[in-house]
Design a protein around this motif. Structure first.
Motif, PDB file in Angstrom:
ATOM      1  N   GLU A 134       0.816  -1.206   0.000  1.00 25.42           N
ATOM      2  CA  GLU A 134       0.000   0.000   0.000  1.00 25.42           C
ATOM      3  C   GLU A 134       0.858   1.268   0.000  1.00 25.42           C
ATOM      4  N   GLN A 135       2.167   1.083  -0.086  1.00 25.20           N
ATOM      5  CA  GLN A 135       3.109   2.190  -0.224  1.00 25.20           C
ATOM      6  C   GLN A 135       4.069   1.862  -1.361  1.00 25.20           C
ATOM      7  N   ALA A 136       4.498   2.900  -2.042  1.00 25.77           N
ATOM      8  CA  ALA A 136       5.445   2.706  -3.141  1.00 25.77           C
ATOM      9  C   ALA A 136       6.840   2.432  -2.592  1.00 25.77           C
ATOM     10  N   PHE A 137       7.649   1.754  -3.377  1.00 23.86           N
ATOM     11  CA  PHE A 137       9.058   1.559  -3.041  1.00 23.86           C
ATOM     12  C   PHE A 137       9.852   1.555  -4.343  1.00 23.86           C
ATOM     13  N   GLU A 138      11.127   1.822  -4.245  1.00 26.55           N
ATOM     14  CA  GLU A 138      11.992   1.857  -5.423  1.00 26.55           C
ATOM     15  C   GLU A 138      12.713   0.520  -5.539  1.00 26.55           C
ATOM     16  N   PRO A 139      12.340  -0.314  -6.513  1.00 23.87           N
ATOM     17  CA  PRO A 139      13.000  -1.619  -6.645  1.00 23.87           C
ATOM     18  C   PRO A 139      14.494  -1.472  -6.907  1.00 23.87           C
ATOM     19  N   VAL A 140      15.256  -2.315  -6.237  1.00 28.37           N
ATOM     20  CA  VAL A 140      16.706  -2.367  -6.435  1.00 28.37           C
ATOM     21  C   VAL A 140      17.072  -3.814  -6.748  1.00 28.37           C
ATOM     22  N   PRO A 141      17.204  -4.164  -8.029  1.00 30.23           N
ATOM     23  CA  PRO A 141      17.527  -5.542  -8.391  1.00 30.23           C
ATOM     24  C   PRO A 141      18.890  -5.954  -7.835  1.00 30.23           C
ATOM     25  N   GLU A 142      18.968  -7.153  -7.310  1.00 33.24           N
ATOM     26  CA  GLU A 142      20.235  -7.664  -6.792  1.00 33.24           C
ATOM     27  C   GLU A 142      21.168  -7.980  -7.957  1.00 33.24           C
ATOM     28  N   PRO A 143      22.333  -7.343  -8.013  1.00 31.29           N
ATOM     29  CA  PRO A 143      23.244  -7.561  -9.137  1.00 31.29           C
ATOM     30  C   PRO A 143      23.624  -9.037  -9.259  1.00 31.29           C
ATOM     31  N   GLY A 144      23.621  -9.511 -10.474  1.00 31.19           N
ATOM     32  CA  GLY A 144      24.035 -10.891 -10.718  1.00 31.19           C
ATOM     33  C   GLY A 144      22.930 -11.911 -10.573  1.00 31.19           C
ATOM     34  N   GLU A 145      21.806 -11.529  -9.946  1.00 34.68           N
ATOM     35  CA  GLU A 145      20.720 -12.490  -9.765  1.00 34.68           C
ATOM     36  C   GLU A 145      19.436 -12.041 -10.443  1.00 34.68           C
ATOM     37  N   VAL A 146      19.130 -10.757 -10.333  1.00 33.71           N
ATOM     38  CA  VAL A 146      17.877 -10.229 -10.912  1.00 33.71           C
ATOM     39  C   VAL A 146      18.219  -9.246 -12.026  1.00 33.71           C
ATOM     40  N   GLU A 147      17.740  -9.548 -13.211  1.00 33.09           N
ATOM     41  CA  GLU A 147      17.999  -8.683 -14.357  1.00 33.09           C
ATOM     42  C   GLU A 147      17.016  -7.522 -14.418  1.00 33.09           C
ATOM     43  N   GLU A 148      15.767  -7.789 -13.981  1.00 38.16           N
ATOM     44  CA  GLU A 148      14.723  -6.767 -14.101  1.00 38.16           C
ATOM     45  C   GLU A 148      13.613  -7.030 -13.093  1.00 38.16           C
ATOM     46  N   VAL A 149      13.044  -5.944 -12.578  1.00 39.64           N
ATOM     47  CA  VAL A 149      11.841  -6.011 -11.740  1.00 39.64           C
ATOM     48  C   VAL A 149      10.736  -5.316 -12.523  1.00 39.64           C
ATOM     49  N   PHE A 150       9.612  -5.989 -12.690  1.00 41.84           N
ATOM     50  CA  PHE A 150       8.513  -5.414 -13.463  1.00 41.84           C
ATOM     51  C   PHE A 150       7.192  -5.845 -12.835  1.00 41.84           C
ATOM     52  N   SER A 151       6.098  -5.387 -13.393  1.00 40.94           N
ATOM     53  CA  SER A 151       4.794  -5.770 -12.864  1.00 40.94           C
ATOM     54  C   SER A 151       3.819  -6.027 -13.999  1.00 40.94           C
ATOM     55  N   VAL A 152       2.816  -6.836 -13.707  1.00 37.30           N
ATOM     56  CA  VAL A 152       1.751  -7.118 -14.674  1.00 37.30           C
ATOM     57  C   VAL A 152       0.421  -6.838 -13.992  1.00 37.30           C
ATOM     58  N   PRO A 153      -0.601  -6.458 -14.734  1.00 42.73           N
ATOM     59  CA  PRO A 153      -1.909  -6.215 -14.109  1.00 42.73           C
ATOM     60  C   PRO A 153      -2.444  -7.482 -13.449  1.00 42.73           C
ATOM     61  N   LEU A 154      -2.945  -7.339 -12.236  1.00 40.79           N
ATOM     62  CA  LEU A 154      -3.536  -8.485 -11.554  1.00 40.79           C
ATOM     63  C   LEU A 154      -4.664  -9.072 -12.393  1.00 40.79           C
ATOM     64  N   GLY A 155      -5.446  -8.206 -13.049  1.00 33.79           N
ATOM     65  CA  GLY A 155      -6.545  -8.682 -13.881  1.00 33.79           C
ATOM     66  C   GLY A 155      -6.088  -9.596 -15.001  1.00 33.79           C
ATOM     67  N   HIS A 156      -4.865  -9.381 -15.507  1.00 32.90           N
ATOM     68  CA  HIS A 156      -4.354 -10.225 -16.590  1.00 32.90           C
ATOM     69  C   HIS A 156      -4.134 -11.653 -16.110  1.00 32.90           C
ATOM     70  N   VAL A 157      -3.544 -11.815 -14.940  1.00 30.69           N
ATOM     71  CA  VAL A 157      -3.244 -13.168 -14.460  1.00 30.69           C
ATOM     72  C   VAL A 157      -4.456 -13.826 -13.800  1.00 30.69           C
ATOM     73  N   LEU A 158      -5.523 -13.055 -13.552  1.00 31.52           N
ATOM     74  CA  LEU A 158      -6.745 -13.650 -13.026  1.00 31.52           C
ATOM     75  C   LEU A 158      -7.679 -14.114 -14.142  1.00 31.52           C
TER      76      LEU A 158
END
Length: 204
Positions: A134-158
């Motif tokens: 319920e609060q925003a945060f700034e994603p910080v991908p872990e180097p070497g493990e995570v290439e990208e942080v992204f999001s998809v609409p909940l409605g799409h996966v439902l």
């Protein structure tokens, strides 16, 4: 049977879905001829299913694993991992890993509950920990493990119509699995199966 759920009150709908009875899932759901070894030992793991309510329609936060990783390179995954000795439970493991992998402060997710465990081909029993942000945060991908942080609409996966069964040869046998593509992101395997489990409950 309805195939699409309009999320009017996402928290109430999610809580209702998580309280519905149902069995766990596995990477072998679409491969009924698979013979699993008796007495196999599964290692506990937890993944966070973070659903952001910060702006607009709810969105599920996912990661794209680094292509340099030895295991599951480039795959789409939830933040999370195996339960370590220092973790109180799989929820603690999921929160710890989410903080390490994408910089999500452990106090920020509001845990709503858990989906039944999912068994993977790598002998993990993975518990999806469903939470809202319920609060925003700034994603910080872990180097070497995570290439990208992204999001998809909940409605799409439902939307159950968005799931496709595909297959490939794995260890000499054809293996079938769910996919739920979104834009350039090919979401498949365990991640897609766990999302579909949530979708079935939300549409129940």
């Amino acid at each position: 049977m309805p195939t699409r759920k309009t999320v009017r009150d996402p928290v109430a709908d999610l809580l209702a879905a998580l309280n519905r009875p149902g069995d766990g899932s596995s990477d072998f759901d679409l491969n009924p001829d698979t013979v699993l070894p008796a007495g196999r030992k599964l290692r506990p793991a937890g993944v966070l299913v973070p659903i952001s309510l910060v702006s607009g329609a709810p969105r599920v936060i996912l990661t794209k694993r680094s292509s340099a990783l030895k295991h599951h390179p480039g795959q789409i995954a939830f933040p999370g991992g195996k339960q370590d000795e220092g973790d109180a439970d799989v929820t603690a493991a999921a929160l710890r890993e989410a903080q390490e992998e994408i910089g999500l402060p452990a106090h920020l997710p509001r845990i709503l509950g858990h989906l039944p465990a999912h068994e993977t081909v790598t002998s993990f029993s993975v518990t999806p920990v469903v939470a809202v942000l319920e609060q925003a945060f700034e994603p910080v991908p872990e180097p070497g493990e995570v290439e990208e942080v992204f999001s998809v609409p909940l409605g799409h996966v439902l939307n159950l119509d968005n799931y496709i069964v595909e297959s490939r040869i794995w260890r000499g046998q054809r293996r079938f699995y769910f996919t739920v593509p979104f834009g350039p992101y090919y979401i498949w395997g365990a991640t897609a199966r766990m999302l579909r489990g949530l979708a079935v409950r939300m549409n129940g």
